[in-house]
Design a protein around this motif. Sequence first.
Motif, PDB file in Angstrom:
ATOM      1  N   ASP A  52       0.806  -1.222   0.000  1.00 25.51           N
ATOM      2  CA  ASP A  52       0.000   0.000   0.000  1.00 25.51           C
ATOM      3  C   ASP A  52       0.839   1.272   0.000  1.00 25.51           C
ATOM      4  O   ASP A  52       0.615   2.168  -0.798  1.00 25.51           O
ATOM      5  N   ARG A  53       1.792   1.350   0.875  1.00 24.79           N
ATOM      6  CA  ARG A  53       2.545   2.601   1.041  1.00 24.79           C
ATOM      7  C   ARG A  53       3.490   2.887  -0.112  1.00 24.79           C
ATOM      8  O   ARG A  53       3.858   4.026  -0.350  1.00 24.79           O
ATOM      9  N   GLU A  54       3.887   1.833  -0.831  1.00 26.16           N
ATOM     10  CA  GLU A  54       4.817   2.019  -1.934  1.00 26.16           C
ATOM     11  C   GLU A  54       4.108   2.145  -3.276  1.00 26.16           C
ATOM     12  O   GLU A  54       4.733   2.486  -4.277  1.00 26.16           O
ATOM     13  N   GLY A  55       2.817   1.814  -3.313  1.00 26.59           N
ATOM     14  CA  GLY A  55       2.066   1.916  -4.569  1.00 26.59           C
ATOM     15  C   GLY A  55       2.513   0.919  -5.617  1.00 26.59           C
ATOM     16  O   GLY A  55       2.524   1.207  -6.801  1.00 26.59           O
ATOM     17  N   ARG A  56       2.893  -0.269  -5.166  1.00 23.93           N
ATOM     18  CA  ARG A  56       3.342  -1.289  -6.124  1.00 23.93           C
ATOM     19  C   ARG A  56       2.830  -2.649  -5.703  1.00 23.93           C
ATOM     20  O   ARG A  56       2.362  -2.841  -4.591  1.00 23.93           O
ATOM     21  N   ILE A  57       2.955  -3.580  -6.646  1.00 24.08           N
ATOM     22  CA  ILE A  57       2.599  -4.977  -6.384  1.00 24.08           C
ATOM     23  C   ILE A  57       3.747  -5.855  -6.833  1.00 24.08           C
ATOM     24  O   ILE A  57       4.574  -5.445  -7.655  1.00 24.08           O
ATOM     25  N   GLU A  58       3.804  -7.051  -6.301  1.00 26.15           N
ATOM     26  CA  GLU A  58       4.785  -8.053  -6.710  1.00 26.15           C
ATOM     27  C   GLU A  58       3.995  -9.301  -7.061  1.00 26.15           C
ATOM     28  O   GLU A  58       3.151  -9.747  -6.282  1.00 26.15           O
ATOM     29  N   ALA A  59       4.241  -9.836  -8.254  1.00 25.41           N
ATOM     30  CA  ALA A  59       3.459 -10.971  -8.739  1.00 25.41           C
ATOM     31  C   ALA A  59       4.374 -12.115  -9.138  1.00 25.41           C
ATOM     32  O   ALA A  59       5.500 -11.897  -9.591  1.00 25.41           O
ATOM     33  N   ASN A  60       3.875 -13.327  -8.989  1.00 20.54           N
ATOM     34  CA  ASN A  60       4.607 -14.521  -9.385  1.00 20.54           C
ATOM     35  C   ASN A  60       3.763 -15.270 -10.418  1.00 20.54           C
ATOM     36  O   ASN A  60       2.628 -15.655 -10.139  1.00 20.54           O
ATOM     37  N   PHE A  61       4.320 -15.437 -11.611  1.00 18.29           N
ATOM     38  CA  PHE A  61       3.606 -16.188 -12.641  1.00 18.29           C
ATOM     39  C   PHE A  61       3.483 -17.651 -12.224  1.00 18.29           C
ATOM     40  O   PHE A  61       4.395 -18.219 -11.647  1.00 18.29           O
ATOM     41  N   SER A  62       2.363 -18.268 -12.580  1.00 19.06           N
ATOM     42  CA  SER A  62       2.189 -19.689 -12.280  1.00 19.06           C
ATOM     43  C   SER A  62       3.122 -20.514 -13.163  1.00 19.06           C
ATOM     44  O   SER A  62       3.479 -20.106 -14.263  1.00 19.06           O
ATOM     45  N   GLN A  63       3.518 -21.665 -12.669  1.00 21.14           N
ATOM     46  CA  GLN A  63       4.441 -22.538 -13.406  1.00 21.14           C
ATOM     47  C   GLN A  63       3.873 -22.915 -14.771  1.00 21.14           C
ATOM     48  O   GLN A  63       4.611 -22.976 -15.746  1.00 21.14           O
ATOM     49  N   SER A  64       2.583 -23.167 -14.850  1.00 18.82           N
ATOM     50  CA  SER A  64       2.001 -23.627 -16.123  1.00 18.82           C
ATOM     51  C   SER A  64       1.993 -22.542 -17.187  1.00 18.82           C
ATOM     52  O   SER A  64       1.913 -22.838 -18.376  1.00 18.82           O
ATOM     53  N   ILE A  65       2.099 -21.293 -16.795  1.00 16.47           N
ATOM     54  CA  ILE A  65       2.030 -20.205 -17.764  1.00 16.47           C
ATOM     55  C   ILE A  65       3.414 -19.712 -18.190  1.00 16.47           C
ATOM     56  O   ILE A  65       3.560 -19.087 -19.242  1.00 16.47           O
TER      57      ILE A  65
END
Length: 182
Positions: A52-65
């Motif tokens: 929230d405070r940094e205004g960013r997200i971190e995402a991990n792609f699924s293995q199948s994709i």
Amino acid sequence: MGCSDKCYFRTGCPQNPKEGALHLVGQVIRTSDIEKNRGRHQAWMDYVDYFDREGRIEANFSQSIKPYITMLAKRFTTIEIEHVAKFRRFYAIRIYELLMQYRKTGWRNIKIEDFRDILQIQKGQYPRFAELRRRVIEPAVKEINDKSEYLVEWEKVMDGRTVKGLAFKFSEKQQMELSLNS
């Protein structure tokens, strides 16, 4: 950007990364194998963390994709974003993408059921061809002709009185020469 196990995205709404994360994690990729008459729905993210405070997200792609992501440049047609950014209609973007796969030949024939599937038109949506033509094909082709560097023409492929497919012909618009001597 190279693809590693973790990729970083800016949500278009930095003041609400929680909403952006929820949107991303809920996205599904639909693939289909027309020859085998089967399809698959799969999540494209294992998880999405939000800060929230940094205004960013971190995402991990699924293995199948991951194999799809790493093979994009080799297996799919690339389109300059500025070409499709002009379009407002989803179907104009999809038809443009379909045509650009055949830009070397300048024509594309496609079965009507494959066309509906690729454009993600649900069963029962536009059941009559006249509706499909009026609400999807004609507005999309008009937008492509008005806003892109291509001129597109299309016609129905008939089997008796039944529409079995579509035939698209397209070419780059000719630029007018400007005279420097007036």
